[in-house]
Enzyme design. Structure first.
Site, PDB file in Angstrom:
ATOM      1  N   SER A 117      -5.569  -3.812  -0.402  1.00  0.00           N
ATOM      2  CA  SER A 117      -4.114  -3.723  -0.596  1.00  0.00           C
ATOM      3  C   SER A 117      -3.739  -3.833  -2.077  1.00  0.00           C
ATOM      4  CB  SER A 117      -3.393  -4.769   0.246  1.00  0.00           C
ATOM      5  OG  SER A 117      -3.961  -6.039   0.040  1.00  0.00           O
ATOM      6  N   GLU A 133       0.817  -1.229   0.000  1.00  0.00           N
ATOM      7  CA  GLU A 133       0.000   0.000   0.000  1.00  0.00           C
ATOM      8  C   GLU A 133       0.841   1.266   0.000  1.00  0.00           C
ATOM      9  OE1 GLU A 133      -2.690  -0.376   3.299  1.00  0.00           O
ATOM     10  OE2 GLU A 133      -3.800  -2.007   2.357  1.00  0.00           O
ATOM     11  N   LYS A 177     -15.740  -2.176   2.794  1.00  0.00           N
ATOM     12  CA  LYS A 177     -15.088  -2.523   1.527  1.00  0.00           C
ATOM     13  C   LYS A 177     -16.156  -3.137   0.643  1.00  0.00           C
ATOM     14  CE  LYS A 177     -10.590  -3.783   3.565  1.00  0.00           C
ATOM     15  NZ  LYS A 177      -9.915  -4.900   4.262  1.00  0.00           N
TER      16      LYS A 177
HETATM   17  P1  PGA Z   1      -6.530  -6.423   2.347  1.00  0.00           P
HETATM   18  O1  PGA Z   1      -6.208  -5.747   3.746  1.00  0.00           O
HETATM   19  O2  PGA Z   1      -7.020  -5.425   1.404  1.00  0.00           O
HETATM   20  O3  PGA Z   1      -5.205  -7.027   1.995  1.00  0.00           O
HETATM   21  O4  PGA Z   1      -7.548  -7.498   2.660  1.00  0.00           O
HETATM   22  C1  PGA Z   1      -6.491  -4.477   4.085  1.00  0.00           C
HETATM   23  C2  PGA Z   1      -7.028  -4.453   5.473  1.00  0.00           C
HETATM   24  O5  PGA Z   1      -6.908  -5.446   6.221  1.00  0.00           O
HETATM   25  O6  PGA Z   1      -7.620  -3.457   5.854  1.00  0.00           O
HETATM   26 ZN    ZN Z   2      -8.037  -4.457   7.944  1.00  0.00          ZN
END
Ligand code: PGA
Ligand code: ZN
Length: 401
Positions: free
Chosen positions: A356, A197, A326
């Site tokens: 990520s 990230e 998300k």
């Molecule tokens: P991920 O993690 O996008 O790799 O699932 C990001 C997070 O845990 O917030």
């Molecule tokens: Zn997280």
């Protein structure tokens, strides 16, 4: 005007070089495009991003089964379109067509409507009267599954707290630069790399990293004249094994983990802590929220996976006081909206988030503004992260903020 005339889907790259998809929804006079991100530390309760056989299989099914049914529908009928896609997939975790394909089509539909009506997406989603602009939460030091050789905790974040969106975004970028300088001073002979990230990778203990970020926050807060507060995404499920939290230097029981995190929150006056406990420990989340929930946001990411039912369970148990949002954890824009609504009704703060593995898609900036999210977690630097941050700047301009 908003009747869907054509839908296109293509395979594209994400920021990790993995395959993902982009969908175009075309109406008589509107075009909406959305590309889906993907996670590395995914929660076990999330919908599946793609079918087991892979992206191509999902694309094939989408073209054959889904597109023909959506053509001719009104793009403004978000509930109808999302419902149709879920029904055609026919599985609880969207594992036939794939959550990433469905989410890209879902958001592209809203964008096509907005375009046809000639208004920005955030306005189409009801954001004209927005009172709160989301604070940027940016990842400064990365570890866990995002950065080999780094800390046990996944993300050392900072949250700049000020009503001016532009000031906060630039303050976060300042912290990112200052953290680099502080790391170079602390470890002059260690080459500095970046994780998935764009956060710095530091071979440090969790407390060393927290101390460093918190020191930088204090300096930058003074310089900019408003609070820039340290925060964490512990992503505890990623180092939870057989009932214990397994750190590089020793193990902690769930009780010890609660105590440890509560102490860190108090000592470093953290603003936000995500996934301090593993993804099914509602009781542990409740205990921690009870201890320190008045001074810090205790946020569920893997715990809630943007799922309304899991959030309602959390509300019942008093687990957490914030939820990470998300879209591709749940698969559609309408389900995401519903989860945010329930969260706000119960006074949970919402934090819209990137993944990520990202694309240059900017939709979450609009969604975060439209729905009045407390914060937007989308990194601090890097092309796919600034795609969202710069879009926030444009929205702020549009609103005259
Ligand atoms: P991920 O993690 O996008 O790799 O699932 C990001 C997070 O845990 O917030
Ligand atoms: Zn997280």
């Amino acid at each position: 005007m908003t009747t869907i005339r054509n839908i296109r889907i293509r395979k594209i790259l994400d920021s990790r070089g993995n395959e993902t998809v982009e969908v175009d929804v075309i109406t008589d006079n509107g075009l909406g495009t959305m590309s889906a991100p993907s996670g590395a530390s995914t929660g076990i309760h999330e919908v599946d991003a793609f079918p087991k056989k892979g992206v191509d299989e999902g694309i094939l099914l989408f073209k054959k089964k889904v597109i023909p049914k959506l053509l001719g529908m009104d793009a403004r009928d978000q509930l109808g379109i999302d419902g149709t896609m879920k029904e055609l997939d026919g599985s609880p975790k969207l594992s036939n067509v794939g959550g990433n394909i469905i989410v890209a089509a879902s958001v592209a539909t809203a964008k096509a409507s907005a375009d046809a009506l000639n208004i920005p997406l955030f306005m189409y989603l009801g954001g004209r009267f927005v009172k709160h602009f989301p604070y940027p939460l940016g990842n400064m030091i990365g570890g866990g599954k995002h950065a080999v050789g780094g800390t046990d905790f996944q993300e050392y974040l900072v949250c700049a707290i000020d009503p001016s969106p532009k000031r906060t975004i630039f303050a976060n970028a300042k912290v990112h630069k200052a953290v680099k300088k502080a790391l170079a001073t602390a470890m002059p002979n260690t080459p500095l790399g970046k994780g998935d990230e764009g956060a710095w990778i530091a071979p440090m203990t969790d407390e060393e990293a927290l101390k460093l970020v918190s020191g930088v926050c204090a300096t930058i807060s003074k310089e900019v004249g408003f609070d820039v507060r340290p925060s964490l995404d512990i992503a505890a499920s990623s180092f939870y094994e057989k009932g214990q939290y397994v750190y590089k230097k020793g193990k902690k029981s769930p009780k010890e983990q609660v105590k440890f995190v509560a102490e860190l929150i108090k000592k470093y006056t953290l603003h936000f802590v995500e996934d301090p406990l593993e993804e099914d420990d509602f009781a542990g989340f409740a205990e921690l929220t009870d201890l320190v929930g008045k001074q810090c946001l205790i946020c569920g990411d893997d715990l809630f996976v943007t799922n309304k039912e899991r959030l309602l369970e959390g509300i019942k148990q008093g687990a957490a006081n914030a939820i990470l949002v998300k879209l591709n954890q749940i698969g559609t824009l309408s389900d995401t909206m519903e989860t945010i609504k329930v969260a706000h009704e119960h006074r949970y703060k919402t934090v819209i988030s990137h993944r990520s593995g990202e694309t240059t898609d900017e939709s979450i900036a609009h969604i975060g503004v439209a729905f009045g999210c407390h914060a937007i977690k989308t990194g601090a630097v890097g092309g796919e992260r600034i795609a969202k941050l710069n879009e926030l700047v444009r929205i702020a301009d549009y609103l005259g903020l």
